[in-house]
Every structure is written in structure tokens, then in C-alpha cells.
Design a protein around this motif. Structure first.
Motif, PDB file in Angstrom:
ATOM      1  N   VAL A   1      52.701  72.679  20.001  1.00 33.54           N
ATOM      2  CA  VAL A   1      52.893  72.631  21.447  1.00 33.54           C
ATOM      3  C   VAL A   1      52.851  71.200  21.968  1.00 33.54           C
ATOM      4  O   VAL A   1      53.733  70.742  22.677  1.00 33.54           O
ATOM      5  N   TYR A   2      51.814  70.482  21.605  1.00 32.92           N
ATOM      6  CA  TYR A   2      51.643  69.161  22.212  1.00 32.92           C
ATOM      7  C   TYR A   2      52.627  68.131  21.685  1.00 32.92           C
ATOM      8  O   TYR A   2      52.924  67.151  22.370  1.00 32.92           O
TER       9      TYR A   2
ATOM     10  N   PRO B   1      46.950  77.215  23.044  1.00 34.10           N
ATOM     11  CA  PRO B   1      47.410  76.686  21.748  1.00 34.10           C
ATOM     12  C   PRO B   1      46.270  76.537  20.734  1.00 34.10           C
ATOM     13  O   PRO B   1      45.753  75.454  20.506  1.00 34.10           O
TER      14      PRO B   1
ATOM     15  N   GLY C   1      61.607  79.346  23.679  1.00 35.67           N
ATOM     16  CA  GLY C   1      61.084  79.262  25.050  1.00 35.67           C
ATOM     17  C   GLY C   1      59.910  80.174  25.348  1.00 35.67           C
ATOM     18  O   GLY C   1      59.576  80.398  26.515  1.00 35.67           O
ATOM     19  N   ALA C   2      59.276  80.712  24.311  1.00 35.13           N
ATOM     20  CA  ALA C   2      58.056  81.473  24.555  1.00 35.13           C
ATOM     21  C   ALA C   2      56.954  80.484  24.922  1.00 35.13           C
ATOM     22  O   ALA C   2      56.922  79.369  24.395  1.00 35.13           O
ATOM     23  N   PHE C   3      56.072  80.885  25.804  1.00 38.93           N
ATOM     24  CA  PHE C   3      55.060  79.944  26.296  1.00 38.93           C
ATOM     25  C   PHE C   3      53.728  80.199  25.605  1.00 38.93           C
ATOM     26  O   PHE C   3      53.045  81.192  25.859  1.00 38.93           O
ATOM     27  N   PHE C   4      53.383  79.283  24.716  1.00 35.09           N
ATOM     28  CA  PHE C   4      52.094  79.375  24.030  1.00 35.09           C
ATOM     29  C   PHE C   4      51.055  78.669  24.900  1.00 35.09           C
ATOM     30  O   PHE C   4      50.749  77.489  24.707  1.00 35.09           O
ATOM     31  N   SER C   5      50.536  79.410  25.855  1.00 31.01           N
ATOM     32  CA  SER C   5      49.668  78.792  26.865  1.00 31.01           C
ATOM     33  C   SER C   5      48.266  78.520  26.316  1.00 31.01           C
ATOM     34  O   SER C   5      47.511  77.759  26.908  1.00 31.01           O
TER      35      SER C   5
ATOM     36  N   LEU D   1      53.015  83.952  26.141  1.00 28.64           N
ATOM     37  CA  LEU D   1      53.347  84.517  27.446  1.00 28.64           C
ATOM     38  C   LEU D   1      54.848  84.409  27.693  1.00 28.64           C
ATOM     39  O   LEU D   1      55.503  83.479  27.203  1.00 28.64           O
ATOM     40  N   ALA D   2      55.357  85.340  28.454  1.00 31.21           N
ATOM     41  CA  ALA D   2      56.767  85.291  28.831  1.00 31.21           C
ATOM     42  C   ALA D   2      56.934  85.973  30.181  1.00 31.21           C
ATOM     43  O   ALA D   2      56.175  86.879  30.519  1.00 31.21           O
TER      44      ALA D   2
END
Lengths: 521, 417, 494
Positions: C462-463, C454, C448-452, C374-375
């Protein structure tokens, strides 16, 4: 130690300072005076003070807009008003990052300048935006198109009950403020009303605004009372308020008339029109438009509003262009007509004031819609409210059926006013859900009237339980620990899960343990 | 009235917050959305009308003792009346400012108040008929040799202590303007004593009453129909507080800006010289929202607060807002700009309610806020109609080293004559 | 516990015909199209109702046996159904009741085994539609899709990131039953005097948010209510061709801030030529190759929908579309550039799940590595170059990478997706695809891309960067699944 963190001028246990945060009539079991009040300025200060609370087992609560909520004696109260920055309004991504002390009206005004709007999830412009970080249900009238506070919170910076600073959502991964949920499970589901620490920054979702960057507000003087009247002018080719009288209680009876109105609300939802649509009710309508108590009383006793406004649907259209406005208006009128409604008389509109008949309802309503309400519903010194929580429009209708019966004895005794229809229904998310609230109008300054109002509210709660309405889960503070423990098993034993979560995140039980959450014995 | 009589009003406070923020429809920015100086300055809710009402409630219930802190909170308020206007706009169910003033009177009654600097004012007034302790004989030292007030005239110019002793240029300008317009006026001379504003507003009712009674007698003796003032403090006190003590005044109270407007309309004042200045007009509290005539009310308060007979509330709508502006617009070369917080919702200068004397740092802070606002409006100068505002603004401008001037309205008129 | 004993015990709960131990079946569930290391389950169990689920979960707690819930039919692409630590596959394909369609409140309650293929036609009969993701496979579980926050095609209906998911019934890892929102009570489902549409609560905690995106590691959802919407009475499709992915963003931004109720379109998204060709191709490979060549590099697709006064509404929306088009100097057309005549087909395709075999993402080469994140609108364009660049670096043919950009949540964010097809049987290709997947994902996260969501290897990526969140998730895991029996390892940290 707290003075070392925030400075001596920002913490006080002086009784004169404390007095402003508590009123005896609002006393136990829900509201004790705090032992001290602290006003931090930064997240780090909040974190440091919370850690002190943990070290010394001091229970704390957080001042949230109109409520102070110290549920036990000897609590430390956080007043976050010094944290009042609008940190950023991001026009491209349509969000604002705010601290908890920012008021809704201040944010709304700054958003308009940038072609954005913040659909205030509360009628009170002075209420704090940060309240939404607490999961406050604050329901705004614009919810048909924008939903409400529940949905608007994005990424957040959160001081946990143990004083740790946590960044939630996309913020946690350095990806900015735009997304509250993830990675993985939506941890933003943990943010609650003061029992889970303190949110010190939150991004809130904004929406496009096609209106003027600065509101044009005309100042007039009421010819009879001399009060100021502020008339907000919005471009007529893009904004329109419509008021409709649906077949009333006199015509169809209580049940049939409200069901007919509900049918209309459903149809409007399905037609996907109207930024705001709601069933309004007569006495706030009257009061919003009155400048004095006497003026309001005159209208109440005349009976005209009980008759003329017994079943009202208000619709507010925000359109991107004139064609959009015309289309939405045609659809709405078509639906209203199908359900035998008609437009309210002219005296409810623009020229009513000039005719000296009434202050314009529509101006008052526009104020509410833009989150810049005059809060006049508090005119008589406040009110008591009883509600159902959020569910479907039909649920709200069924819930409201009890009102005439339960209210009767108090009206007959003259302890509350006979306002006939005293609850609103506000559809949300194209009518997928709705919210309601029944405002009980008495005189809170008279003990017997106040008692009657509270009894009425309590009877509604009892009836809600008996008839299995989903009221209780949203109003635990009103029920008290013991009752919630009894009710918990009826609600999937939520109280046990909440307690476990509470214990995991607040091992020292310092973060407002008694409000909504039952501490372990 | 005693505080007890306001018990019901006090209970009407629902903590809506409108006494703390600018009327929501009138807010133009986050920066200037606050309305109550002490609430913004100190943060705790005790420093607000809501807080003071809650304090009053606890005192009435015998649940709060008098302490130094309590005294400090109660006396930090500039009594600007914003809260009164705002609460009435929303509720019209409580006399908020009167409650605050009554609270102060109660503190004085119980020997707790006022602040020591306020006591000094009372002593000065007792000895010298002015709060500044300056010799009474010097009250009219400012008068120009050529000034000859009439023995009898329809208009009585009441100079006021602050003008006479601290801002004599205002008096001089006023008199010159009157003479230039051919307006006959008289004065009280030695008979003029302090209007009582600060004493009244600091709860020292006894002394204030003496002054009011004295002044009333002196004024009535002149048979003047109009009392003309160039000080907003005097104006608001005569209109709103005097009737509470002495009843119907029997004469009209007029501010010099009203007269100036009238003179301009009648063509009796010719403003020919250009004054090239961009000015922001500051509405003094006691001229604007607190500049209405007190209307007594007697009756019963019924359920919901319905007054019988209906009460006429002072909303602030009949205060003086437009005349100074119209006068300014009539001065060639003047460009009038508005600050964000203006008219009935103007920010206080900080000098009122005895704050200038007891909390000079607060008064200065408040004025500095206002100066910032004037600068944000791109003004070259602040103009107002009150010598106390003048003192405080001038002090703040000096402190800030701000690139801003201060003028009294009369001074600008004089420049243009 | 010995395997045979385990099987017998499970058979006692669900019936022996609902416990599968055949090797081929176990092989099938040991792996998927992701790069997650294959692990064979002990058996596959098919519960039929909530009570069986409860008993299984309690059993698993007693004997500390991992459970991996699977609701959708194959193919699985993300690794969330691979049993990391062995254990039992809980296959919900037999819990497939559509419990309720409420046309008045526009909601539907489904068990986990209900697929898009089953639900969509049922809803059509009632004049309703789902806010579906892009062409889910027909065997995809509706419940899982929404629980896992798959991006839907119609951002205007999405009020937050968990929308359109409403209330749920869940069996927590402890074996306790719980219902969320206004489904929680008071009393039984029959007693509750509500339509159960409010997802928030009960009480303070928003359980539906905690359960979303958890990949079944907190609880097993045994039914969920989701929103349905009114099916349009009229539709009109428009296309806007672009040379570059970056150029699609601003038009989509604007079209989601204008129009009736703030959105010109119902469905609105962008596909590159590859993905669009894969979707539209009838005969493979000829049709595909022709389309792939003729279609614009990127096409924004918008469907205008009419409800009441349907044609009038569409006219207004068209006017709004042209207003924006004029301002931004683009040219929407009702004909698909590069494939005129395929418009009706596309509308039909978008209204239904993908019913053909193979699944469209696998059409090209039989397998596919998805990279999605997501971005926010202001940052999307910063990420669009990464996958193509990394792919090119590893010698991939970047013209064979599928691209998909989906605005979500009323235009407040974008789901960006790249699909890298590869031949599963070709080890080299698989290796390259995996390298591209890993490297591009790392780079995107770094930027800074959001891997919501994972999945698979993303969980670690991510973690490892989100210690504070990890700690919270662990706390919640210890509450809802203290014995860690539910899909252990799927989020890597729990």
C-alpha cells in the motif's frame, strides 16, 4: 506572480474589493481586512498560490461561508467561490464530489433529483458545502438519523500549507472517493478550519431520499404584510412534522422541565425513530415564521410564545412507506405522552396561516430541515451565540442551566430581549450525542446592545470554564492566544500537540496560524 | 434620503448570502442557482448587494476613498432588485436597493460618479429629452398616419424613449391593439420627456427630478386617470421612484399587459389567429419585483429594527407577474414554458441601471445567461414587456447566433389579432 | 542495555511477576498466523495501569527499545502483534477493567484488556448490546477491535468509518498522556463536566482518527469509550440464498436504503457456504461437511430488530423487506436454506463472541490467511472473482475458501473478505496460501480495492503506492513517537 497564476481579474488588493470582506465592527482581535483577495479556479492554481505564499512568507486565510477570518493584518484571503462545481453525484455509492464553493442548497436540490439527500449540516442554504472539509461543526437538524458535517466528509483532495497536493483516503490509492480514512491511520483527522491548508475537492456522504425528485413549492402572499410565503409540500404519507409542547417552565420550573424534556429526547433516541428530533426554542421558531420585524416583535411581547413554546420538541419523520410513518408516529406519541407532553395547538400547523394567526411554523421548520432555510434567525441584524460544543444530551442540559441567571441583568436593562428559553438541543446519532447553541437576541446595530450580547457570551464562556464544561476547545478563536495557552494544560496540553502538528505541516507558518492554533513564539 | 439615513439598514447585513443565490426553496438546479449577475460574473463579494452595503458602510465611516475601481463596482450593478426582494424575504429590515441607489447618488454628489457614458445620457436628456441624443421632434415619428389619439381620454399612453426611438414596433403594436379594442387614449406628444429611469438609477438625481416634475405636470394637465406604459422601465420608475420625489401621483400607472388582460376578459380583444410558438416569458425587473407603488414611511426605528408605526415593505409580491402570462396563454397556439428563475426571482436581462451604456460586455453576458436558460426550457422564443430587455436580448441572440427569437408581448398579440 | 538489566528495570515498574521471559511464552509472541517473519521479543511485560504504561514508554524512549502493544488473546492473524524489530511485548491482559457502563448515554469505557467475552454479557445485564464484528474470538480486545476499525455487523449504527469509537486516553510514544475529544478536559476526569462522548478534537485535530488504524504506532490507548446500543426486545432473522457472490450486493444495497430509519435490518451481511458451515457446525468434520454441501453458495443474513412496539416494528420491517424482495425478485425466508432449524443457533452466535476453541476461522485447518479490503457498492462485484481465480491458479480448492461480505457505514461501503484456511504444519500448503495471499492482494490493489487496514505484507504494497500519505504518516510519527519506539516497522514505513 499571483496574477500570472489566476489571471489579473481574479486577484485584487483594491480597497473597494477588500471592503466587502471585512467590517470594522467585527474587527481585531479576530478579524482584519485582508491585504488582497485571490479567487483560484483549480486545485493547481491553489497549490501554485500557496507555494508563492511559502516562498514570500505571506500568511493566508480561506474564506469559509459566512466568515472571513483574517486573524492578522496583511493576509492573503482565498475566496474559493469560483471553485463551485458539483463534479459528480454518484447514486450507487451515495456520495457527491464537490468543490469548496458549492452551496448546500445547490447540492441538496441536485441530490433530490436523484433520489438522494444531503442533510445540510447548517441552517443556511447558501453556506458552502466545502465548509465541512474544514471540520466545521455545522450542525444540522437531521443529525439524529444522519449525524452531521463532522461525519459526512469522505475522501478529499487537499492542498497542504506548503502547497503540496495530497489525496486522502481511498483516493490516495486510486480506489475512488468513498472512504476518508486510511490506509492505516485516519489522516483525514488533520483537516481543519483553514490552519492546515485548503481542501479543494471533497466527497460528501449522501443518503436515500424517498420524497419528490423536485420539491413542490407553493407561493402565497401574507395577507397582512404582503410578503412572499413559500410552502414546501411533501407527501403526507411519508413525511410528517410533529410539534410537541412538553411541560413548560411555568409548570415545572426551569430545571425540572428541561430535565423532563431531556428524558424524552433520550427515549426517542433509544427507540431509533425520527430522522430529526430536537428541542427547539421559542424565538427562532417565531422569527422563522414571521415576515417582518414588527410581526416578530408583536409575538415576542405578547408573551404567548414564551409560554406556549417554552419547552418544545420538534420531530420530523421521513418514512419509506406509509406503514413506516404510522409506526414511527405511534412510537413518538407514546414517548411524548409518557413524559406528559402534548401536541402543539393547530395554530402552529398548516392552517395557522389561513387563520391569520401566524405563519406556519411547520413550513419554516421544514425549510430548515431540508437545508433550505430562510435564515430568518438573522432578521434583527444577527445575533451572538454561545455554545457548549458537542457532548451528551445531559451535558447540554446542565450547560443550559446558567442561562436564566447570566441573562437576567441584560434583560432587565433592556439590552437584550427576554426570550426566556433561547437555546436548542439537537440530538445526534440516535441520541448518543447532542449539540446546543444559545442565541442571544439583541440589536447588533446598537453598540450598547452588541456589547451586552458579547458580554453575556463571554460570561457564559467564563462560567463554562469554571464549571468545567467542554466549551473552550471548540472556541479558541474567541479566547485568543494567551488564554488558550493558559487553558491548554487543562486539555491534555492539546495546544502543544496542535502546535507540533502545525509546525510539521506548515513550517513557514503561513496557513492562518493564529486561528485556533498558537504559533510558536 | 441620504446614505447616512440607511446606516442602520446597512449594519443589518449578516452576510447570509441570500442576495447572491436564488431563494433556496425555489432553486431547481445547480446550473441556475445564482441570482446576482455581477456576483456570478466577477466573483468578488464586492460585486453583490452585501459587498455594496459593506462599501457603503466604509464610506460612511470615512474609511474608504473613492477610486475608479470603487466607481466601477458601484456602477456595475444592474439595479435589478433581486437582492432587495431576497433580503426582505429573509429579513425585512433593510432597503437594499435604495441603499445601492443612494450610494450612486452620493458618488454623483461628490463628483466621482457617474460613469462617462451616463454623463452623456444626462447631456442628451438635457438637450433632447431622451437618453439617446436623438432629436426630440422625432419622438413620435413612429406614429402611423391613421393613428389619432384623442384630445382627452381616461388613458394616457406614455410611450417612453426606448420604445419611441429604438423599438417603435412596440409602440405601433400597442396603438393598433388599443384601436382594435376600441380603447380611447391620449398622448403627451411633445410634452413627453424621458421618464428619468436611467438618470435616477445612475444617481443623477437632480436631472431626474427635473424630468419627473416636468412629466408630472404634463400628465396632470391631461386629467387622464391612467398612465399606460408599454415599457417596464417606465412602469417601475413611475410607480416606485416618482413618489419619492413628487409624492402621490394622483393617477394610476398601468402596464399594457394589465390592460390587455382586462380587454381579453371583457371580450373587447379577439385573438383568432394562431401563433404556433413555444415561449418563455421573461419577467422584467421593473415590472415584476420592482413594480410596486412606493409607500413612504416616517417614524422611529426602535430596538431590533421595530418600526413605529409599522412600515409597509415592498416585497415585490404586488408586481406584475400574472397578467402577461395570462395574456400569452390566451393567444391560440402559444405554449408557455417557465424558465427556472422566474417571477420574483427572475434573472435580470442585464440592461438596467445604466449597465447597457457603461458596461455593454456585462449586459451582453447577462443576457446570454438568460438565453441559455430559455433554451434549456426548450423555448423557441423569449417574450417580455420591456424595450430595454428587447434590445439586450436581441443583441445577445445575434451574438450567440442562438436559435431563439425575441418578441414583445404586444407583437405577439398583434400577430394573433 | 543488557537484557538482565532491562528485565530488572522493567520489574521495578510493573513488579517482577509481571515480566515474563520464559522461552515458550516468547516463542508464542514471536509469530502469529500471518506471513510476517517471526521475531522473538526480549520479554513480555504486563502493565496494570496507565502510570505503569507511561513509565514503560518513557523507559523505552530512554533506551530506544521497541514496544509492541498486545491487547487480545490468541490467535493473532494479521501480523500487528509480531515485534518486527524485537523489543518488548506490552501485554494488556491485566488492564481489564470495565471502567464505566453508562446506560443513559449508551456508552462503555474499557481498558485494553477487556475482551468481547467479558464485556458482552455485562452489557446484556444492562439491556445493551455492542455493534460487534462478525464472531470475534472471546479473547479479542474490544478496544483494539474498534480502534482498528473492524467492520461491525450493523451498518445502520455506523455513521462513519471510525464509529463506534468515541473518546480515548492515550499514552503517546513520547510518554505523554493525552485524552481525546471531550475527555480531554478541562481538568481531570473527575472534574470534567461532560459525559465525554464527543470524539472530535480537542481543538482542530481529530486525534481519534489519527490513532485509528495505526496499529499502536502513534500511541498506546489505555482506555476507550465505545458506543453501545439498545438490545432489541424482539428479533427475527431472514435469509436470502444466492448462487453467486455478485448477486448479494444489490439486495443488500437496497435493504440499506429502505426500511424504518433507512435500514430494514440490524445485522446484515453475506457469507458463503464454507464460512457459514464453519460457523454453524457442531460436530467436526461431519456436521461441517454436510452443511457445506447443503447450504446455498451464498446466503445473505438479516436480523430484524424491534425496540419500542417491537413486534410492530418488525412487522413494518418485514413489509419493507418484501417490497424490495418483490422488486428484485428474490425470496427471503425465515428458515436457513440448506440448514433449516439452525436459525436460533445463528441468532445466538451473532449475539455473542466466538467462545469455542479453536476460533472459527481456524476450525478448518488450524490456520488461516485473511484477505480483506473495502470497496464502494458500485465496484464490489469487480473484485469478487480475484481471490478464487488466483487460488485456482495455484491449485487451491476454491470451495474451501471462506467468503464474507459486510456492508458498513450505513451501506456506503463494503468490507469484503476471503479466508484461506491452511495447515500451518504443512509447508507446502502454507507456501501456496502465502502465494495466493500475496498475488491476490497485489491484483486487488492494482484493480482499485482499498486496503484501508494495511496489515503485514499489505503495508509495503500500500505505502509503496502512496508516497504523499507515507510522508504525512512519517511526519506524524516523528511528532507522536519521535524515538520510534512504538511498534516500529508495523506499518513498514515507520
Amino acid at each position: 506572480m499571483i496574477e500570472d497564476v489566476v489571471g489579473p481579474e481574479n486577484v485584487s488588493d483594491d480597497p473597494a474589493v477588500i471592503a466587502a470582506y471585512h467590517r470594522t465592527e467585527e474587527g481585531p482581535p479576530r478579524n482584519y481586512p485582508p491585504a488582497a483577495v485571490v479567487m483560484p479556479k483549480t486545485t493547481e492554481e491553489v497549490s501554485a498560490v500557496v507555494k508563492i505564499c511559502n516562498r514570500y512568507k505571506i500568511r493566508f486565510s480561506c474564506f469559509v461561508t459566512m466568515q472571513t477570518a483574517c486573524t492578522e493584518p496583511n493576509m492573503l484571503l482565498f475566496d474559493l467561490k469560483r471553485m463551485d462545481r458539483i463534479i459528480e453525484i454518484n447514486e450507487k455509492d451515495m456520495y457527491a464530489i464537490v468543490e469548496p464553493g458549492v452551496t448546500r442548497a445547490a447540492l441538496a436540490v441536485e441530490c433530490f433529483k436523484r433520489g438522494l439527500q444531503y442533510p445540510a449540516a447548517s441552517v443556511v442554504g447558501s453556506a458552502l458545502v466545502g465548509a465541512i472539509a474544514k471540520g466545521i461543526e455545522g450542525h444540522g437538524y437531521m443529525a439524529n438519523r444522519f449525524s452531521d458535517g463532522r461525519r459526512h466528509g469522505l475522501a478529499a483532495e487537499w492542498v497542504t500549507p506548503t502547497g503540496d497536493i495530497v489525496r486522502l483516503g481511498s483516493l490516495g490509492l486510486g480506489a475512488g472517493w468513498f472512504c476518508p480514512t486510511g490506509p492505516g491511520p485516519g489522516l483525514d483527522g488533520l483537516l481543519t478550519r483553514s490552519g492546515m491548508g485548503i481542501v479543494t475537492k471533497i466527497a460528501v456522504q449522501l443518503y436515500p431520499w424517498w420524497g419528490p425528485r423536485e420539491l413542490e413549492v407553493e407561493t402565497l402572499i401574507h395577507p397582512k404584510t404582503g410578503a412572499f410565503v413559500y410552502k414546501t409540500r411533501l407527501p403526507k404519507d411519508k413525511f410528517k412534522l410533529l410539534m410537541f409542547q412538553m411541560p413548560g417552565i411555568d409548570e415545572l420550573g426551569w430545571e425540572a422541565s428541561i430535565k423532563n424534556l431531556a428524558d424524552a429526547l433520550y427515549e426517542i433516541g433509544k427507540a431509533e425513530v425520527a430522522t430529526s428530533v430536537f428541542k427547539y426554542f421559542n424565538w427562532p421558531m417565531m422569527i422563522e415564521s414571521c415576515t417582518t420585524v414588527e410581526e416578530a416583535w408583536e409575538k415576542i411581547v405578547s408573551g404567548i410564545y414564551q409560554k406556549a413554546t417554552s419547552r418544545m420538541i420538534n420531530v420530523f419523520i421521513e418514512a419509506c412507506c406509509p406503514e413506516d410513518l404510522e409506526y414511527q408516529e405511534r412510537v413518538i406519541r407514546e414517548i411524548i405522552s409518557e413524559f406528559n407532553g402534548k401536541e402543539a395547538p393547530r395554530e402552529f400547523y398548516e392552517d395557522g396561516w389561513e387563520q391569520g394567526k401566524t405563519l406556519t411554523f411547520d413550513q419554516a421548520t421544514i425549510s430548515i430541515l431540508l437545508g433550505i432555510s430562510s435564515c430568518r434567525v438573522q432578521k434583527f441584524g444577527g445575533f451572538v451565540s454561545t455554545a457548549c460544543g458537542l457532548d451528551s444530551i445531559d451535558t447540554m442540559v446542565r450547560w443550559g442551566m446558567a442561562i436564566p441567571e447570566i441573562r437576567k441583568e441584560y434583560v432587565e436593562k433592556g439590552l437584550i430581549t427576554d426570550t426566556l428559553d433561547s437555546y436548542w438541543i439537537v440530538p445526534t446519532e440516535y441520541g448518543h450525542m447532542a449539540c446546543t447553541e444559545n442565541l442571544i437576541l439583541g440589536d447588533p446595530t446598537l453598540p450598547e446592545s452588541r456589547k451586552a450580547m458579547e458580554e453575556y457570551a463571554f460570561k457564559m464562556m467564563e462560567r463554562n470554564l469554571k464549571e468545567r464544561f467542554p466549551d473552550v476547545m471548540f472556541r479558541f478563536g474567541a479566547y485568543g492566544d494567551e488564554t488558550v495557552k493558559k487553558l491548554g494544560p487543562l486539555y491534555s496540553n492539546f495546544h502543544l500537540w496542535q502546535m507540533k502538528i502545525k509546525k510539521a505541516f506548515d513550517p513557514n507558518s503561513v496557513a492562518n496560524p493564529k486561528f485556533y492554533v498558537i504559533p510558536e513564539e | 434620503m441620504s446614505l447616512e439615513k440607511y446606516r442602520r439598514d446597512i449594519l443589518c447585513c449578516t452576510r447570509c448570502g441570500f442576495c447572491k443565490v436564488i431563494s433556496t426553496q425555489k432553486q431547481k438546479s445547480w446550473k441556475y442557482n445564482r441570482a446576482c449577475p455581477i456576483h456570478k460574473r466577477y466573483g468578488f463579494d464586492a460585486y453583490s448587494a452585501q459587498g455594496l452595503l459593506y462599501i457603503a458602510h466604509e464610506i460612511l465611516g470615512g474609511r474608504l476613498n473613492y477610486t475608479e475601481k470603487l466607481k466601477e463596482i458601484v456602477y456595475s450593478c444592474t439595479t435589478c432588485g433581486y437582492c432587495d426582494y431576497a433580503c426582505k424575504w429573509v429579513h425585512a429590515n433593510a432597503e437594499v436597493l435604495d441603499i445601492i441607489l443612494e450610494l450612486r447618488a452620493k458618488l454623483v454628489q461628490n463628483g466621482v460618479g457617474p460613469m462617462s457614458n451616463h454623463k452623456a445620457i444626462a447631456e442628451n436628456v438635457a438637450l433632447h429629452h431622451n437618453p439617446y441624443g436623438k432629436p426630440h421632434i422625432d419622438r413620435f415619428k413612429w406614429m402611423l398616419d391613421e393613428t389619432e389619439p384623442s384630445e382627452k381620454a381616461e388613458i394616457l399612453y406614455f410611450v417612453g424613449c426606448t420604445t419611441a426611438y429604438l423599438k417603435p414596433e412596440i409602440a405601433k403594436a400597442t396603438v393598433k391593439i388599443l384601436e382594435s379594442a376600441g380603447v380611447r387614449f391620449t398622448m403627451l406628444g411633445e410634452g413627453e420627456q424621458c421618464c428619468g429611469a436611467t438618470l435616477w438609477r445612475t444617481g443623477q438625481r437632480g436631472q431626474a427630478k427635473k424630468l419627473m416634475e416636468h412629466n408630472l405636470v404634463a400628465i396632470k394637465k391631461t386629467h387622464a386617470e391612467t398612465l399606460l406604459v408599454s415599457c417596464a422601465h417606465c412602469y417601475g420608475t413611475f410607480k416606485r421612484e416618482y413618489p419619492k420625489v413628487v409624492g402621490n401621483l394622483g393617477f394610476q400607472v398601468m402596464h399594457v399587459s394589465e390592460l390587455l388582460k382586462k380587454l381579453l376578459e371583457e371580450g373587447r380583444l379577439k385573438l383568432t389567429r394562431k401563433v404556433a410558438l413555444k415561449v418563455a416569458y421573461h419577467d422584467p425587473c421593473l415590472l415584476g419585483r420592482l413594480g410596486e407603488t412606493y409607500i413612504p414611511w416616517e417614524g422611529t426605528v426602535k430596538m431590533l429594527g421595530v418600526r413605529e408605526p409599522p412600515k409597509t415593505w415592498l416585497f415585490g409580491s404586488k408586481g406584475i407577474y400574472d397578467p402577461p402570462r395570462e395574456v400569452l396563454r390566451a393567444i391560440p397556439g402559444i405554449e408557455l414554458v417557465e424558465m427556472e428563475r422566474t417571477r420574483e426571482y427572475a434573472w435580470c436581462c442585464g440592461a438596467g441601471g445604466g449597465v447597457l451604456e457603461a458596461f455593454p460586455e456585462l449586459a451582453l453576458w447577462t443576457a446570454r445567461e438568460r438565453i441559455g436558460e430559455a433554451k434549456d426550457a426548450a423555448a423557441d422564443a423569449i417574450v417580455s414587456c420591456c424595450p430595454r430587455c428587447a434590445i439586450n436580448f436581441e443583441n445577445a441572440i445575434k451574438h450567440e447566433k442562438a436559435d431563439l427569437a425575441y418578441y414583445d408581448l404586444t407583437e405577439l398579440i398583434l400577430k394573433s389579432l | 542495555m543488557e537484557r538482565e538489566v532491562l528485565i530488572d528495570k522493567l520489574a521495578e515498574i510493573v513488579g517482577s511477576e509481571n515480566v515474563v521471559t520464559i522461552d515458550e511464552a516468547l516463542e508464542e509472541f514471536s509469530r502469529d498466523h500471518s506471513f510476517v517473519k517471526p521475531v522473538k521479543p526480549l520479554c513480555i511485560v504486563y502493565p496494570k495501569n496507565k502510570e505503569e504504561v507511561k513509565r514503560i514508554v518513557r523507559f523505552a524512549n530512554e533506551h530506544e527499545i521497541p514496544l509492541v502493544p498486545v491487547s487480545s488473546g490468541p490467535p493473532h492473524l494479521r501480523g500487528d502483534t509480531v515485534p518486527r524489530e524485537g523489543g518488548i511485548i506490552l501485554n494488556f491482559s491485566k488492564m481489564k477493567k470495565i471502567l464505566k457502563i453508562d446506560t443513559r448515554n449508551r456508552t462503555v469505557i474499557v481498558e485494553p484488556g477487556v475482551t468481547f467475552g467479558e464485556l458482552v454479557p455485562e452489557l446484556e445485564k444492562h439491556g445493551l448490546k455492542l455493534n460487534m464484528p462478525l464472531l470475534p474470538r472471546a479473547s479479542k480486545s474490544v478496544l483494539t477491535s474498534y480502534l482498528e476499525r473492524e467492520p461491525p455487523l450493523m451498518p445502520k449504527y455506523q455513521f462513519d468509518y471510525v464509529d463506534p469509537l468515541l473518546t480515548m486516553e492515550v499514552i503517546f510514544g513520547t510518554g505523554d498522556e493525552f485524552r481525546t475529544g471531550t475527555a480531554s478536559g478541562p481538568g481531570s476526569l473527575e472534574e470534567i463536566n461532560a459525559d465525554m462522548v464527543n470524539p472530535f478534537g480537542p481543538g482542530d485535530v481529530k486525534y481519534f482518527k489519527l490513532l485509528s488504524g495505526a496499529q499502536g504506532s502513534f500511541g498506546i490507548v489505555t482506555w476507550a469509550m465505545v458506543k453501545a446500543e439498545v438490545a432489541p426486545k424482539a428479533r427475527k432473522i431472514y435469509f436470502i440464498p444466492f448462487e453467486k457472490a455478485e448477486d448479494t450486493i444489490e439486495p443488500m444495497n437496497r435493504l440499506l436504503r429502505y426500511g424504518v430509519m433507512g435500514s430494514v435490518a440490524d445485522e446484515i451481511f453475506a457469507l458463503n457456504n464454507f464460512n457459514l458451515a464453519v460457523i454453524l457446525a457442531d460436530k467436526w468434520p461431519d456436521d461441517f461437511e454436510a452443511l457445506n454441501k447443503s447450504l446455498a453458495p451464498w446466503t445473505v443474513v438479516l436480523c430484524l430488530g424491534g425496540y419500542r412496539r417491537a413486534e410492530e416494528r418488525i412487522k413494518v420491517q418485514e413489509k419493507c423487506l418484501m417490497d424490495i424482495a418483490q422488486e428484485l425478485a428474490f425470496e427471503p425466508t425465515p428458515y436457513l436454506p440448506g440448514a433449516p432449524g439452525k436459525e436460533k443457533l445463528l441468532i445466538q452466535l451473532l449475539s455473542r463472541p466466538w467462545e469455542r476453541e479453536p476460533y472459527w476461522k481456524l476450525r478448518a485447518k488450524g490456520s488461516c490467511a485473511e484477505i480483506f479490503f473495502l470497496a464502494p457498492p458500485s465496484k464490489v462485484t469487480q473484485f469478487l472473482h480475484v481471490v478464487p481465480e488466483v487460488a485456482a491458479k495455484h491449485g487451491c480448492d476454491i470451495s474451501s475458501i471462506g467468503g464474507y461480505i459486510q456492508p458498513i457505514v450505513q451501506g456506503h461501503a463494503y468490507h469484503v473478505e476471503f479466508d484461506i484456511p491452511y495447515d500451518l504444519s504443512d509447508d507446502k500448503e502454507k507456501e501456496i496460501a502465502q502465494k495466493v495471499f500475496m498475488e491476490a492482494s497485489e491484483e486487488l490493489i492494482r484493480l482499485g480495492a482499498f486496503f484501508s487496514r494495511p496489515y503485514g505484507a499489505w503495508a509495503d504494497m500500500v505505502y509503496s503506492r502512496y508516497a504523499e500519505g507515507t510522508s504525512i504518516i512519517r511526519k506524524l510519527k516523528d511528532i507522536f513517537d519521535p524515538k520510534h519506539v512504538l511498534n516500529p516497522g508495523v506499518l513498514s514505513i515507520i
